[in-house]
Design a protein around this motif. Structure first.
Motif, PDB file in Angstrom:
ATOM      1  N   LYS A 183       5.391  -1.230   3.957  1.00 56.58           N
ATOM      2  CA  LYS A 183       5.276  -0.133   2.943  1.00 56.58           C
ATOM      3  C   LYS A 183       5.020  -0.632   1.460  1.00 56.58           C
ATOM      4  O   LYS A 183       4.408   0.402   0.422  1.00 56.58           O
ATOM      5  N   ILE A 184       5.786  -1.446   0.707  1.00 54.52           N
ATOM      6  CA  ILE A 184       4.952  -1.497  -0.275  1.00 54.52           C
ATOM      7  C   ILE A 184       3.911  -1.797  -0.870  1.00 54.52           C
ATOM      8  O   ILE A 184       3.033  -0.831  -1.834  1.00 54.52           O
ATOM      9  N   LYS A 185       2.941  -2.034   0.351  1.00 59.48           N
ATOM     10  CA  LYS A 185       1.310  -2.058  -0.104  1.00 59.48           C
ATOM     11  C   LYS A 185       0.837  -1.303   0.395  1.00 59.48           C
ATOM     12  O   LYS A 185       0.148  -1.155  -0.496  1.00 59.48           O
ATOM     13  N   LEU A 188       2.293   1.197  -2.667  1.00 57.35           N
ATOM     14  CA  LEU A 188       2.606   1.191  -4.151  1.00 57.35           C
ATOM     15  C   LEU A 188       1.504   0.996  -4.909  1.00 57.35           C
ATOM     16  O   LEU A 188       1.264   0.693  -6.139  1.00 57.35           O
ATOM     17  N   ASN A 189       0.665   0.848  -3.463  1.00 53.14           N
ATOM     18  CA  ASN A 189      -0.528  -0.362  -3.849  1.00 53.14           C
ATOM     19  C   ASN A 189      -0.865  -1.540  -5.089  1.00 53.14           C
ATOM     20  O   ASN A 189      -1.693  -2.150  -6.075  1.00 53.14           O
ATOM     21  N   LEU A 190       0.534  -2.209  -4.441  1.00 51.88           N
ATOM     22  CA  LEU A 190       0.738  -3.664  -5.517  1.00 51.88           C
ATOM     23  C   LEU A 190      -0.497  -4.392  -4.415  1.00 51.88           C
ATOM     24  O   LEU A 190      -0.832  -4.913  -3.630  1.00 51.88           O
ATOM     25  N   THR A 191      -0.905  -5.498  -5.545  1.00 50.66           N
ATOM     26  CA  THR A 191      -1.675  -6.586  -4.627  1.00 50.66           C
ATOM     27  C   THR A 191      -0.363  -7.704  -5.565  1.00 50.66           C
ATOM     28  O   THR A 191      -0.185  -7.862  -5.380  1.00 50.66           O
ATOM     29  N   MET A 192      -0.422  -8.269  -3.669  1.00 45.78           N
ATOM     30  CA  MET A 192       0.428  -9.659  -3.079  1.00 45.78           C
ATOM     31  C   MET A 192      -0.277  -9.968  -3.268  1.00 45.78           C
ATOM     32  O   MET A 192      -1.296 -10.968  -2.673  1.00 45.78           O
TER      33      MET A 192
END
Ligand code: ATP
Length: 239
Positions: A183-185, A188-192
């Motif tokens: 869901k975060i990916k 929020l389009n974060l780099t993880m």
């Protein structure tokens, strides 16, 4: 797409002793990297350098175009399970709120109401607002992990580093935490970057996989890296 992390010939040491050497790789904005390797391979060490909390290295590494130390405010680091075992006598809301108390070099000693409001929003986003007033130490492992992820999101990071977020969990909790990361990916389009000994539950969310064993063994798409002939070079042949 912009490269948010670039490492070139990166060698990381502790008091002169080499932990990881000659790493070269790039990660683009919004990508999720699964970082694999046996015990002592240097996974945590690499995360600590990217997070700007270990700076003994040679070669080059940039995070968001700057040195890791300069980009610290944009990188959130979720440490390994040690936090999950702690007996911190705080409620979930208090734990998450702590993540918002330090930003842009300002430490708040009184909790501003907007930080409490935001903590509840983040808990809501992760589907665990119902836990807000529960003591942290009474939660299950999967719930604790999600609370710690919520705490990390409080600083509005652009990069989220997670050290073994699913390793200590039972299969059901692994699935729940993985769907939280998914869901975060997506939203929020974060780099993880996620380190793991257990790649299967996370495979769906990995855009890239990096295998290290004190040096780079393989880096590429999951299809390229997760092949028996690559994995067996460090873990031995699968039976
Ligand atoms: P694990 O899967 O067991 O967590 P890892 O891949 O995360 O392992 P690291 O913890 O990064 O591996 O360790 C890499 C190497 O660096 C190891 O040889 C370890 O002994 C060494 N090392 C890690 N932390 C320190 C430290 N604080 N001081 C000295 N050496 C360290």
């Amino acid at each position: 797409m912009e490269n948010v992390i670039e490492a070139e010939d990166l060698t990381i040491t502790y008091n002169g002793k080499v932990a990881v050497k000659n790493l070269t790789f790039k990660l683009k904005e919004g990508e999720t990297l699964l970082l694999l390797g046996p015990n002592g391979a240097g996974k945590t060490t690499l995360l600590k350098v990217i997070a700007g909390i270990h700076s003994e290295y040679t070669g080059k590494i940039t995070v968001l175009g700057k040195s890791p130390r300069e980009s610290r405010g944009y990188v959130a680091y979720v440490p390994q399970t040690i936090t999950l075992n702690s007996e911190i006598p705080l409620t979930v809301l208090e734990v998450v709120t702590m993540g918002g108390l330090y930003k842009e070099g300002i430490v708040h000693f009184n909790v501003p109401s907007e930080i409490v409001k935001k903590s509840l929003e983040v808990l809501g986003f992760l589907g665990i607002k119902n836990l807000a007033n529960k003591p942290f130490r009474e939660l299950s492992g999967g719930q604790k992990q999600r609370v710690i992820i919520a705490r990390a999101l409080m600083s509005d990071p652009k990069i989220l580093l997670l050290d073994e977020p699913i390793s200590a969990l039972d299969p059901k909790a692994k699935a729940t935490v993985t769907s939280t990361l998914s869901k975060i990916k997506e939203e929020l389009n974060l780099t993880m970057i996620i380190t793991t000994h257990d790649v299967n539950p996370l495979i769906e969310i990995g855009d890239k996989v990096m295998l290290i064993n004190k040096k780079l063994v393989a880096f590429g798409s999951p299809e390229e890296v997760l092949r028996d002939e690559v994995i067996s070079t460090i873990y031995g042949p699968s039976s």
